[in-house]
Design a protein around this motif. Sequence first.
Motif, short mmCIF file in Angstrom:
data_model
loop_
_atom_site.label_atom_id
_atom_site.label_comp_id
_atom_site.label_asym_id
_atom_site.label_seq_id
_atom_site.Cartn_x
_atom_site.Cartn_y
_atom_site.Cartn_z
N VAL A 59 0.87 -1.16 0.00
CA VAL A 59 0.00 0.00 0.00
C VAL A 59 0.91 1.22 0.00
N SER A 60 0.94 1.88 -1.13
CA SER A 60 1.85 3.02 -1.32
C SER A 60 1.03 4.30 -1.44
N TYR A 61 0.33 4.61 -0.39
CA TYR A 61 -0.57 5.77 -0.40
C TYR A 61 0.22 7.07 -0.58
N MET A 62 1.34 7.19 0.10
CA MET A 62 2.18 8.38 -0.03
C MET A 62 3.09 8.22 -1.25
N SER A 63 3.30 9.32 -1.94
CA SER A 63 4.16 9.30 -3.13
C SER A 63 5.55 8.77 -2.81
N GLU A 64 6.09 9.15 -1.65
CA GLU A 64 7.45 8.72 -1.28
C GLU A 64 7.56 7.21 -1.21
N VAL A 65 6.49 6.54 -0.82
CA VAL A 65 6.52 5.07 -0.76
C VAL A 65 6.60 4.50 -2.17
N LYS A 66 5.88 5.09 -3.09
CA LYS A 66 5.98 4.66 -4.49
C LYS A 66 7.42 4.79 -4.98
N PHE A 67 8.03 5.93 -4.65
CA PHE A 67 9.39 6.20 -5.12
C PHE A 67 10.41 5.28 -4.44
N GLN A 68 10.35 5.20 -3.11
CA GLN A 68 11.38 4.50 -2.35
C GLN A 68 11.21 2.98 -2.29
N VAL A 69 9.97 2.51 -2.26
CA VAL A 69 9.74 1.07 -2.11
C VAL A 69 9.51 0.39 -3.46
N LEU A 70 8.72 1.03 -4.31
CA LEU A 70 8.35 0.41 -5.59
C LEU A 70 9.26 0.83 -6.74
N GLY A 71 10.14 1.79 -6.51
CA GLY A 71 11.06 2.21 -7.57
C GLY A 71 10.42 3.05 -8.65
N VAL A 72 9.31 3.70 -8.34
CA VAL A 72 8.65 4.59 -9.29
C VAL A 72 9.50 5.86 -9.43
N ALA A 73 9.65 6.35 -10.65
CA ALA A 73 10.40 7.58 -10.88
C ALA A 73 9.69 8.75 -10.21
N GLU A 74 10.46 9.62 -9.58
CA GLU A 74 9.86 10.77 -8.91
C GLU A 74 9.16 11.67 -9.91
N GLY A 75 8.02 12.19 -9.48
CA GLY A 75 7.23 13.05 -10.33
C GLY A 75 5.77 12.85 -10.00
N PRO A 76 4.90 13.30 -10.89
CA PRO A 76 3.46 13.11 -10.64
C PRO A 76 3.13 11.62 -10.52
N VAL A 77 2.14 11.32 -9.68
CA VAL A 77 1.80 9.91 -9.46
C VAL A 77 0.43 9.52 -10.00
N VAL A 78 -0.34 10.48 -10.46
CA VAL A 78 -1.62 10.16 -11.07
C VAL A 78 -1.41 10.15 -12.59
N THR A 79 -0.62 9.17 -13.03
CA THR A 79 -0.22 9.07 -14.43
C THR A 79 -0.15 7.61 -14.85
N ALA A 80 -0.23 7.41 -16.15
CA ALA A 80 -0.06 6.06 -16.70
C ALA A 80 1.34 5.55 -16.44
N SER A 81 2.34 6.42 -16.51
CA SER A 81 3.71 5.95 -16.31
C SER A 81 3.95 5.50 -14.87
N CYS A 82 3.37 6.18 -13.90
CA CYS A 82 3.47 5.73 -12.51
C CYS A 82 2.79 4.38 -12.36
N ALA A 83 1.60 4.27 -12.92
CA ALA A 83 0.86 3.00 -12.84
C ALA A 83 1.66 1.87 -13.46
N GLU A 84 2.34 2.14 -14.55
CA GLU A 84 3.13 1.13 -15.24
C GLU A 84 4.31 0.65 -14.38
N GLU A 85 4.90 1.55 -13.64
CA GLU A 85 6.06 1.19 -12.81
C GLU A 85 5.68 0.45 -11.54
N MET A 86 4.50 0.69 -11.03
CA MET A 86 4.09 0.09 -9.76
C MET A 86 4.04 -1.44 -9.78
N PRO A 87 3.43 -2.08 -10.79
CA PRO A 87 3.40 -3.55 -10.75
C PRO A 87 4.78 -4.16 -10.99
#
Length: 165
Positions: A59-87
């Motif tokens: 559960v990566s509710y905070m953007s920082e968790v997406k970046f630090q735990v899931l390896g999502v590139a920093e930036g906007p998180v309501v995007t197709a590219s963020c969604a693509e990186e999460m799985p």
Amino acid sequence: MSVVVQQDAVVGDVVEQIASIAAERSLTVACAESLTAGAIASALARGEGAASWFAGGVVSYMSEVKFQVLGVAEGPVVTASCAEEMPRGVNALLGSRASVAVTGVGGPGEEEGEPPGTVFIATCVEDRIDVTRHLFEGDPPSVLEQTTAAACARLLDRLRAMPTL
């Protein structure tokens, strides 16, 4: 109340089909969630024999968790590219071969220039990524329920499309 019960029954049926495919193909499944805050993991964990195929979720509710735990590139998180990186990130973290991820705006207001109800759902099955954009209507709880149902259905669709060996 009856709409929620009906939606829960539909999600339960979808999850049972996911469980069957995962067991049949010896797949491990995971999820990465933002706006649903664990609802998808909860749904998947109720599937038949989940202990043998459901690896877990982040559960990566905070953007920082997406970046630090899931390896999502920093930036906007309501995007197709963020969604693509999460799985991809949750598959790498948990060693799963199939995953579903969601990010979006539950409401009531807009975020990152996206209107409430904007949701990106991504699946990663055997390294094949698929991202869809949705615009759900209703109050925040309704958007979350619709997102959970759509994410489980999308995962099932992608698992069905997976080539059998």
